[in-house]
Design a protein around this motif. Structure first.
Motif, PDB file in Angstrom:
ATOM      1  N   TRP A  51       0.841  -1.199   0.000  1.00 49.49           N
ATOM      2  CA  TRP A  51       0.000   0.000   0.000  1.00 49.49           C
ATOM      3  C   TRP A  51       0.877   1.249   0.000  1.00 49.49           C
ATOM      4  O   TRP A  51       0.692   2.168  -0.796  1.00 49.49           O
ATOM      5  N   ARG A  52       1.872   1.255   0.856  1.00 48.75           N
ATOM      6  CA  ARG A  52       2.758   2.411   0.945  1.00 48.75           C
ATOM      7  C   ARG A  52       3.625   2.549  -0.304  1.00 48.75           C
ATOM      8  O   ARG A  52       3.924   3.669  -0.736  1.00 48.75           O
ATOM      9  N   ASP A  53       4.031   1.434  -0.905  1.00 45.53           N
ATOM     10  CA  ASP A  53       4.881   1.490  -2.098  1.00 45.53           C
ATOM     11  C   ASP A  53       4.155   2.139  -3.280  1.00 45.53           C
ATOM     12  O   ASP A  53       4.800   2.624  -4.215  1.00 45.53           O
ATOM     13  N   GLY A  54       2.831   2.146  -3.241  1.00 46.67           N
ATOM     14  CA  GLY A  54       2.081   2.775  -4.318  1.00 46.67           C
ATOM     15  C   GLY A  54       1.967   4.282  -4.193  1.00 46.67           C
ATOM     16  O   GLY A  54       1.492   4.961  -5.120  1.00 46.67           O
ATOM     17  N   TYR A  55       2.422   4.796  -3.067  1.00 46.16           N
ATOM     18  CA  TYR A  55       2.255   6.207  -2.707  1.00 46.16           C
ATOM     19  C   TYR A  55       3.010   7.144  -3.650  1.00 46.16           C
ATOM     20  O   TYR A  55       2.428   8.066  -4.238  1.00 46.16           O
ATOM     21  N   ALA A  56       4.307   6.921  -3.842  1.00 43.87           N
ATOM     22  CA  ALA A  56       5.098   7.814  -4.690  1.00 43.87           C
ATOM     23  C   ALA A  56       4.635   7.794  -6.148  1.00 43.87           C
ATOM     24  O   ALA A  56       4.471   8.856  -6.761  1.00 43.87           O
TER      25      ALA A  56
END
Length: 235
Positions: A51-56
């Motif tokens: 989920w966090r890796d999709g942020y940037a």
């Protein structure tokens, strides 16, 4: 603290601006906990990281489109792309608000309270104003004002976010210190004229992805946590 820094060798700011996710709050533990409760058959650690890796990429795509969107919307887009189809719309909405319910690192609230006796404190996060406000209310984060990417219509590391803090608070960029657990955030802040301080958060990404928290020569103020930053400033 880095041996290269001493209380008398570097300028003292008027405003401290804090990265939030990872620096002030433990996002990975909070997200993984809520995923595990809702989806017991899913690898919660891996889900949180994904989920966090999709942020940037989501931020980059949004800025390329020329239309700013609050982080809640980006988080939901990513969540829809990785969540099991079995989740209802209500469950997706509630899980997306897990980002509002993150806990601070153990020393964070006490350290911020100490720092607030001497400095103006604000988040400078890519989170939206609503997210940061409700998070602070729940967690007891003692901000003086809530600033975010939403205020400036741009995400970090856009220089408008860093210089915007100085503009809004009526100080010079060199009177603002960016405090973050991410060297790239500090690099961009320094390029925009801000002072910087690095906070070690080796377990920001959980136990399976321990971060390298080695000092950077660009940012001689380097601390194990926010309490050490407060010690440095004599708060």
């Amino acid at each position: 603290m880095s041996e290269a820094a001493s209380p008398h060798s570097l300028p003292v700011p008027k405003v401290l601006a804090f990265d939030v996710f990872g620096t002030v709050v433990d996002w990975h533990t909070g997200i993984a906990r809520e995923v595990a409760a809702l989806l017991p058959d899913v690898d919660a650690d891996a889900f949180a990281l994904r989920w966090r890796d999709g942020y940037a990429p989501a931020m980059a795509s949004t800025m390329a489109s020329g239309e700013f969107r609050v982080l809640d919307d980006l988080h939901m887009d990513i969540l829809r792309s990785i969540a099991p189809v079995s989740l209802s719309e209500a469950q997706l909405i509630d899980l997306n608000r897990a980002w509002y319910r993150l806990d601070p690192w153990p020393e964070a609230v006490a350290a911020l309270t100490r720092l607030r006796t001497r400095f103006v404190l604000t988040p400078l996060s890519n989170g939206g104003i609503g997210l940061l406000t409700y998070m602070a209310k729940r967690a007891g984060l003692p901000w003086d004002v809530v600033l975010s990417a939403e205020v400036f219509g741009a995400y970090k590391p856009d220089p408008r976010t860093y210089t915007g803090v100085a503009r809004v608070l009526g100080v010079k960029p060199g009177e603002v210190m960016m405090v973050a657990a991410h060297q790239t955030d500090l690099d961009a802040a320094q390029d925009a004229g801000l002072l910087t301080a690095y906070i070690e958060r080796p377990h920001e990404l959980g136990a399976t992805r321990v971060k390298d928290v080695s000092p950077s020569p660009r940012h001689p103020l380097h601390f194990r946590d926010l309490a050490a930053l407060a010690d440095y400033f004599g708060c």
